[in-house]
Design an enzyme around this catalytic site. Structure first.
Site, mmCIF file in Angstrom:
data_model
loop_
_atom_site.group_PDB
_atom_site.id
_atom_site.type_symbol
_atom_site.label_atom_id
_atom_site.label_comp_id
_atom_site.label_asym_id
_atom_site.label_seq_id
_atom_site.Cartn_x
_atom_site.Cartn_y
_atom_site.Cartn_z
ATOM 1 N N LYS A 17 0.833 -1.166 -0.028
ATOM 2 C CA LYS A 17 0.091 -0.111 -0.010
ATOM 3 C C LYS A 17 0.752 1.241 0.210
ATOM 4 C CE LYS A 17 -2.297 1.663 3.648
ATOM 5 N NZ LYS A 17 -2.160 3.197 3.574
ATOM 6 N N ASP A 74 -3.460 4.373 -1.838
ATOM 7 C CA ASP A 74 -4.363 4.694 -0.846
ATOM 8 C C ASP A 74 -4.285 6.245 -0.636
ATOM 9 O OD1 ASP A 74 -6.119 4.767 1.533
ATOM 10 O OD2 ASP A 74 -4.485 4.232 2.644
ATOM 11 N N LYS A 102 -7.077 8.140 -0.955
ATOM 12 C CA LYS A 102 -8.249 8.738 -0.187
ATOM 13 C C LYS A 102 -8.907 9.977 -0.750
ATOM 14 C CE LYS A 102 -7.174 6.896 4.373
ATOM 15 N NZ LYS A 102 -5.870 6.152 4.344
ATOM 16 N N HIS A 151 -11.131 12.696 -2.117
ATOM 17 C CA HIS A 151 -12.219 13.130 -1.502
ATOM 18 C C HIS A 151 -12.251 14.698 -2.155
ATOM 19 C CE1 HIS A 151 -14.661 13.975 2.581
ATOM 20 N NE2 HIS A 151 -15.522 14.257 1.309
ATOM 21 N N ASP A 152 -13.285 15.025 -2.956
ATOM 22 C CA ASP A 152 -13.381 16.301 -3.627
ATOM 23 C C ASP A 152 -14.588 16.351 -4.475
ATOM 24 O OD1 ASP A 152 -12.540 19.087 -4.749
ATOM 25 O OD2 ASP A 152 -10.580 18.217 -4.470
ATOM 26 N N ILE A 153 -14.695 17.443 -5.090
ATOM 27 C CA ILE A 153 -16.002 17.606 -5.828
ATOM 28 C C ILE A 153 -16.165 16.339 -7.005
ATOM 29 C CG2 ILE A 153 -16.327 19.910 -5.603
ATOM 30 C CD1 ILE A 153 -15.538 20.648 -8.443
ATOM 31 N N PRO A 154 -17.279 16.119 -7.565
ATOM 32 C CA PRO A 154 -17.209 14.839 -8.347
ATOM 33 C C PRO A 154 -16.302 15.025 -9.601
ATOM 34 C CG PRO A 154 -19.428 15.438 -7.717
ATOM 35 C CD PRO A 154 -18.502 16.661 -6.779
ATOM 36 N N ASN A 155 -16.132 16.404 -10.099
ATOM 37 C CA ASN A 155 -15.460 16.302 -11.445
ATOM 38 C C ASN A 155 -14.001 16.107 -11.294
ATOM 39 O OD1 ASN A 155 -15.150 17.361 -14.380
ATOM 40 N ND2 ASN A 155 -14.102 18.777 -13.373
ATOM 41 N N THR A 156 -13.554 16.766 -10.032
ATOM 42 C CA THR A 156 -12.223 16.550 -9.676
ATOM 43 C C THR A 156 -11.778 15.225 -9.376
ATOM 44 O OG1 THR A 156 -12.177 18.793 -8.932
ATOM 45 C CG2 THR A 156 -10.343 17.372 -8.227
ATOM 46 N N THR A 161 -10.074 4.501 10.866
ATOM 47 C CA THR A 161 -9.646 3.331 12.000
ATOM 48 C C THR A 161 -9.277 4.051 13.107
ATOM 49 O OG1 THR A 161 -7.876 2.655 10.956
ATOM 50 C CG2 THR A 161 -9.695 1.285 10.852
ATOM 51 N N GLN A 221 -4.108 4.378 16.160
ATOM 52 C CA GLN A 221 -5.348 3.597 15.783
ATOM 53 C C GLN A 221 -6.205 3.281 16.978
ATOM 54 O OE1 GLN A 221 -6.152 3.017 12.794
ATOM 55 N NE2 GLN A 221 -4.380 2.478 11.628
ATOM 56 N N ARG A 241 3.040 -0.638 10.762
ATOM 57 C CA ARG A 241 4.008 -0.631 11.750
ATOM 58 C C ARG A 241 4.398 -1.915 12.371
ATOM 59 N NH1 ARG A 241 1.371 4.872 13.858
ATOM 60 N NH2 ARG A 241 -0.398 3.794 13.080
HETATM 61 O O1 C5P Z 1 0.805 1.305 10.977
HETATM 62 P P1 C5P Z 1 -0.726 0.918 10.632
HETATM 63 O O2 C5P Z 1 -1.031 -0.679 10.446
HETATM 64 O O3 C5P Z 1 -1.610 1.504 11.669
HETATM 65 O O4 C5P Z 1 -1.150 1.490 9.418
HETATM 66 C C1 C5P Z 1 -2.387 1.248 8.734
HETATM 67 C C2 C5P Z 1 -2.507 1.775 7.419
HETATM 68 O O5 C5P Z 1 -3.874 1.774 6.850
HETATM 69 C C3 C5P Z 1 -2.020 3.558 7.429
HETATM 70 O O6 C5P Z 1 -1.177 3.489 6.129
HETATM 71 C C4 C5P Z 1 -3.302 4.000 7.090
HETATM 72 O O7 C5P Z 1 -3.187 5.376 6.343
HETATM 73 C C5 C5P Z 1 -4.251 3.168 6.513
HETATM 74 N N1 C5P Z 1 -5.556 3.382 6.851
HETATM 75 C C6 C5P Z 1 -6.039 3.348 8.223
HETATM 76 N N2 C5P Z 1 -7.349 3.423 8.345
HETATM 77 C C7 C5P Z 1 -8.357 3.810 7.401
HETATM 78 C C8 C5P Z 1 -7.751 3.887 6.002
HETATM 79 C C9 C5P Z 1 -6.362 3.552 5.824
HETATM 80 O O8 C5P Z 1 -5.388 3.168 9.023
HETATM 81 N N3 C5P Z 1 -9.610 3.849 7.558
#
Ligand code: C5P
Length: 253
Positions: free
Chosen positions: A50, A77, A79, A81-86, A136, A205, A226
């Protein structure tokens, strides 16, 4: 609309290979050199990586191209998140990298999710889109501060259903919501970060569980950063998790 793709693709019968297909290692590193040095240590024992904002903004295309050239699958990853066209244009722009999985924020709403799905469908090699529901790192109190009084699981379900209606095949959720989501959307690709083997540091987390819990709850793929990349021996940490995943007999609680 709920798509009818299998939860993981392709389906594997060999447990070790099936586990490998379901583990995504998060390369949260500041540059390509640090990321590739970590990848080298796995010596082929990990298939999926990822690439998130930190590494993508630092090293852009080069690390994606290098990993694809080595035969790895890429979860980009970003993520979106913007207006639909963008968002539609951003997905078309990313097509040059041919990511295997790509995230958008379900909170962007119906029009944005439809625009994302439309962009992906238009590509010769469409990425599988995955909608991030509730991060998360967010607990009920943090969610309430943003004006959402629903419990995390209710909000995750609401956003996942919306994404599925828009033709998004995957959802990111925590292991705590995986069972509810699997029951609501049996065919969805469920990607769960927030994975912590027993004894691991939670870090930032909040909604966490062990790899075995996540798989038993119905997760399709596990994102782990991690606990593997910051371990003294990342390859040994990855192999221990893969072994637990394959056995279905956890050393984790
Ligand atoms: O180091 P760790 O296991 O916490 O990494 C989790 C990875 O998952 C990070 O790269 C984080 O950006 C991503 N992530 C997340 N929660 C989400 C979506 C993605 O922790 N809802």
């Amino acid at each position: 609309m709920v798509t009818t793709v299998p939860p993981t693709s392709p389906a594997r019968t060999d447990p070790a290979q099936a586990a490998k297909d379901r583990l995504i290692v998060a390369l949260d590193f500041p540059d390509a050199a640090a990321a590739l040095s970590c990848v080298d240590q796995f010596a082929g024992s990990v298939s999926w990586f990822k690439i998130g904002l930190e590494l993508f903004l630092a090293s852009g295309d080069s690390v994606v191209r290098e990993l694809k050239q080595r035969g790895h699958s890429i979860f980009l990853d970003l993520k979106l998140h913007d207006i639909p066209n963008t968002v539609n244009s951003a997905i078309r722009s990313l097509a040059r990298l041919e990511p295997d999985l790509l995230t958008v924020h379900a909170a962007g709403g119906r029009a944005m999710l439809n625009a994302a799905a439309e962009a992906a469908r238009s590509l010769p090699r469409p990425p599988r889109l995955v909608a991030v529901t509730v991060l998360t790192s967010v607990d009920a109190a943090a969610l309430a501060e943003t004006g959402v009084s629903a419990a995390p699981v209710e909000q995750v379900l609401r956003l996942a259903r919306l994404a599925a209606e828009c033709g998004i095949e995957g959802m990111v959720c925590s292991p705590a919501e995986a069972a509810a989501l699997r029951s609501a959307l049996p065919q969805a690709l469920l990607v769960t970060p927030g994975i912590r083997p027993a004894g691991s540091d939670a870090g930032d987390q909040k909604r966490i569980a062990t790899p075995q819990f996540a798989l038993a709850a119905g997760a399709s793929m596990l994102v782990i950063g991690r606990p593997i990349t910051a371990a003294p021996d990342p390859k040994a940490a990855a192999l221990a998790i893969l072994s637990d995943m394959a056995k279905g007999n956890p050393t984790t609680k």
